[in-house]
Write an enzyme that holds these catalytic residues in place. Structure first.
Site, PDB file in Angstrom:
ATOM      1  N   GLU A   1      -1.264  -1.350  -4.910  1.00  0.00           N
ATOM      2  CA  GLU A   1      -2.468  -0.565  -5.181  1.00  0.00           C
ATOM      3  C   GLU A   1      -2.169   0.475  -6.251  1.00  0.00           C
ATOM      4  O   GLU A   1      -1.158   1.165  -6.186  1.00  0.00           O
ATOM      5  CB  GLU A   1      -2.964   0.120  -3.909  1.00  0.00           C
ATOM      6  CG  GLU A   1      -4.292   0.826  -4.121  1.00  0.00           C
ATOM      7  CD  GLU A   1      -4.842   1.416  -2.835  1.00  0.00           C
ATOM      8  OE1 GLU A   1      -6.054   1.289  -2.623  1.00  0.00           O
ATOM      9  OE2 GLU A   1      -4.067   1.988  -2.055  1.00  0.00           O
TER      10      GLU A   1
ATOM     11  N   ASP B   1      -2.521   0.450   7.529  1.00  0.00           N
ATOM     12  CA  ASP B   1      -1.811   0.358   6.250  1.00  0.00           C
ATOM     13  C   ASP B   1      -1.361  -1.074   5.969  1.00  0.00           C
ATOM     14  O   ASP B   1      -1.337  -1.506   4.818  1.00  0.00           O
ATOM     15  CB  ASP B   1      -0.590   1.290   6.236  1.00  0.00           C
ATOM     16  CG  ASP B   1      -0.967   2.730   6.493  1.00  0.00           C
ATOM     17  OD1 ASP B   1      -1.336   3.418   5.529  1.00  0.00           O
ATOM     18  OD2 ASP B   1      -0.913   3.157   7.659  1.00  0.00           O
TER      19      ASP B   1
ATOM     20  N   ASP C   1       0.875  -1.171   0.000  1.00  0.00           N
ATOM     21  CA  ASP C   1       0.000   0.000   0.000  1.00  0.00           C
ATOM     22  C   ASP C   1       0.918   1.228   0.000  1.00  0.00           C
ATOM     23  O   ASP C   1       1.475   1.584   1.034  1.00  0.00           O
ATOM     24  CB  ASP C   1      -0.896  -0.027   1.237  1.00  0.00           C
ATOM     25  CG  ASP C   1      -1.881   1.125   1.282  1.00  0.00           C
ATOM     26  OD1 ASP C   1      -2.180   1.701   0.220  1.00  0.00           O
ATOM     27  OD2 ASP C   1      -2.349   1.449   2.388  1.00  0.00           O
TER      28      ASP C   1
END
Length: 157
Positions: free
Chosen positions: A67, A139, A7
């Protein structure tokens, strides 16, 4: 098979490493790479570079899931894009195959709805990895959801 989910961010890069063993998903490690706000941006990017290299050298993932980042009008956009570039460079330098997923793809795959809440995602991560407590910080849970999306795409439901 061993996968790292990432992420991206400049202040915090979430990561999660999952291994498939006998068709079971096993959480090996998760956490964040944190860079100090008091440091210069180039030093923060270099810290991401170094720490991610260390993680990859230690765990030797066979693939990665990251992502996708969409352009939003925000003062942090450029910094996040730069951090993402460093992440992609590290993965490319290690010859790790990278898959990219949008936030909506991740939510749809993990929780069944492209508009799933953070809690829905967290519950799905805990269920898929048979965890008794949620991974912290958020996260790292997001990074695990990204890794699980890749595993789902590869047929490990």
């Amino acid at each position: 098979m061993r996968i790292i989910g990432i992420d991206p961010g400049l202040a915090r890069v979430g990561y999660g490493i999952i291994e498939i063993e006998n068709e079971r998903k096993i959480l090996l490690d998760c956490g964040v790479i944190e860079t100090g706000k008091d440091k210069k941006e180039e030093d923060r990017l270099y810290e991401i570079f170094q720490d991610l290299n260390e993680l990859i050298n230690h765990w030797n993932p066979t693939s990665a899931a990251v992502e996708k980042f969409f352009f939003y009008r925000s003062s942090t956009t450029i910094s996040v894009v730069q951090a993402r570039g460093v992440i992609m460079m590290v993965l490319a330098s290690k010859k790790i195959n990278v898959s990219e997923y949008s936030p909506a793809q991740i939510k749809l795959t993990i929780a069944g709805s492209g508009k799933a809440s953070k809690k829905d995602i967290l519950d799905a991560v805990m269920y898929n990895l048979d965890l008794n407590k949620p991974p912290k910080p958020d996260d790292s849970a997001d990074a695990l959801a990204i890794a699980l999306t890749k595993l789902n795409e590869d047929g490990f439901n």
